[in-house]
Motif scaffolding. Sequence first.
Motif, PDB file in Angstrom:
ATOM      1  N   LEU A   1       0.821  -1.205   0.000  1.00  0.00           N
ATOM      2  CA  LEU A   1       0.000   0.000   0.000  1.00  0.00           C
ATOM      3  C   LEU A   1       0.863   1.267   0.000  1.00  0.00           C
ATOM      4  O   LEU A   1       0.560   2.230  -0.711  1.00  0.00           O
ATOM      5  N   ILE A   2       1.930   1.269   0.763  1.00  0.00           N
ATOM      6  CA  ILE A   2       2.839   2.420   0.785  1.00  0.00           C
ATOM      7  C   ILE A   2       3.480   2.620  -0.586  1.00  0.00           C
ATOM      8  O   ILE A   2       3.561   3.752  -1.087  1.00  0.00           O
TER       9      ILE A   2
ATOM     10  N   ALA B   1      -7.930   5.506   2.307  1.00  0.00           N
ATOM     11  CA  ALA B   1      -7.560   6.739   3.010  1.00  0.00           C
ATOM     12  C   ALA B   1      -6.041   6.867   3.135  1.00  0.00           C
ATOM     13  O   ALA B   1      -5.483   7.945   2.937  1.00  0.00           O
ATOM     14  N   VAL B   2      -5.378   5.773   3.455  1.00  0.00           N
ATOM     15  CA  VAL B   2      -3.915   5.802   3.569  1.00  0.00           C
ATOM     16  C   VAL B   2      -3.288   6.058   2.205  1.00  0.00           C
ATOM     17  O   VAL B   2      -2.367   6.866   2.074  1.00  0.00           O
ATOM     18  N   TRP B   3      -3.788   5.395   1.175  1.00  0.00           N
ATOM     19  CA  TRP B   3      -3.264   5.570  -0.182  1.00  0.00           C
ATOM     20  C   TRP B   3      -3.393   7.021  -0.636  1.00  0.00           C
ATOM     21  O   TRP B   3      -2.434   7.613  -1.130  1.00  0.00           O
ATOM     22  N   THR B   4      -4.576   7.599  -0.467  1.00  0.00           N
ATOM     23  CA  THR B   4      -4.754   8.985  -0.886  1.00  0.00           C
ATOM     24  C   THR B   4      -3.969   9.944   0.001  1.00  0.00           C
ATOM     25  O   THR B   4      -3.470  10.964  -0.479  1.00  0.00           O
ATOM     26  N   GLY B   5      -3.829   9.603   1.284  1.00  0.00           N
ATOM     27  CA  GLY B   5      -3.043  10.444   2.186  1.00  0.00           C
ATOM     28  C   GLY B   5      -1.581  10.480   1.797  1.00  0.00           C
ATOM     29  O   GLY B   5      -0.957  11.549   1.762  1.00  0.00           O
ATOM     30  N   ILE B   6      -1.032   9.308   1.498  1.00  0.00           N
ATOM     31  CA  ILE B   6       0.365   9.256   1.044  1.00  0.00           C
ATOM     32  C   ILE B   6       0.518  10.057  -0.246  1.00  0.00           C
ATOM     33  O   ILE B   6       1.457  10.840  -0.406  1.00  0.00           O
TER      34      ILE B   6
ATOM     35  N   LEU C   1       4.574  17.763  -1.029  1.00  0.00           N
ATOM     36  CA  LEU C   1       6.020  17.899  -0.824  1.00  0.00           C
ATOM     37  C   LEU C   1       6.761  18.014  -2.153  1.00  0.00           C
ATOM     38  O   LEU C   1       7.710  18.806  -2.270  1.00  0.00           O
ATOM     39  N   MET C   2       6.344  17.242  -3.152  1.00  0.00           N
ATOM     40  CA  MET C   2       6.950  17.376  -4.486  1.00  0.00           C
ATOM     41  C   MET C   2       6.694  18.780  -5.035  1.00  0.00           C
ATOM     42  O   MET C   2       7.579  19.381  -5.647  1.00  0.00           O
ATOM     43  N   GLY C   3       5.490  19.281  -4.819  1.00  0.00           N
ATOM     44  CA  GLY C   3       5.178  20.633  -5.265  1.00  0.00           C
ATOM     45  C   GLY C   3       6.079  21.668  -4.624  1.00  0.00           C
ATOM     46  O   GLY C   3       6.565  22.581  -5.277  1.00  0.00           O
ATOM     47  N   ILE C   4       6.321  21.503  -3.326  1.00  0.00           N
ATOM     48  CA  ILE C   4       7.171  22.453  -2.609  1.00  0.00           C
ATOM     49  C   ILE C   4       8.621  22.353  -3.065  1.00  0.00           C
ATOM     50  O   ILE C   4       9.262  23.361  -3.363  1.00  0.00           O
TER      51      ILE C   4
ATOM     52  N   ILE D   1      -0.554  13.583   8.098  1.00  0.00           N
ATOM     53  CA  ILE D   1       0.342  12.472   8.433  1.00  0.00           C
ATOM     54  C   ILE D   1      -0.093  11.815   9.744  1.00  0.00           C
ATOM     55  O   ILE D   1      -0.139  10.585   9.852  1.00  0.00           O
ATOM     56  N   GLY D   2      -0.446  12.630  10.727  1.00  0.00           N
ATOM     57  CA  GLY D   2      -0.930  12.091  11.999  1.00  0.00           C
ATOM     58  C   GLY D   2      -2.196  11.268  11.816  1.00  0.00           C
ATOM     59  O   GLY D   2      -2.366  10.210  12.450  1.00  0.00           O
ATOM     60  N   SER D   3      -3.080  11.701  10.932  1.00  0.00           N
ATOM     61  CA  SER D   3      -4.299  10.962  10.675  1.00  0.00           C
ATOM     62  C   SER D   3      -4.006   9.629   9.989  1.00  0.00           C
ATOM     63  O   SER D   3      -4.635   8.607  10.297  1.00  0.00           O
TER      64      SER D   3
END
Length: 109
Positions: free
Chosen positions: A6-7, A63-68, A75-78, A97-99
Amino acid sequence: MNWIILIIAGLFEVAFASCLGKAKEATGNDVYYWYIGFFISLTISMLLLVKATQTLPIGTAYAVWTGIGAVGTVLMGIFVFKDPANFWRIFFIFTLIGSIIGLKAVSAH
């Protein structure tokens, strides 16, 4: 093992979103290469997500997939696309990330 899958699927989500950003900046034939990267990354991400959801709860896995994907894409945008990095953007990234960690912690698997 399915959490690792999943990660990896989430990282490929970051890859396909990044390919779209690079395609927007590209010119000539380079645009097509970025779109090919997009479709390959999208396919791998979806196949890995399907594999992970065979044993993980769909709600948690999605939820984890979309969160990652969301955190990684911001972060890539930044760092790559020079998007702004103000206090509130960083604050909400850490909240997300906490969620994600919380969902993993309370998951039955």
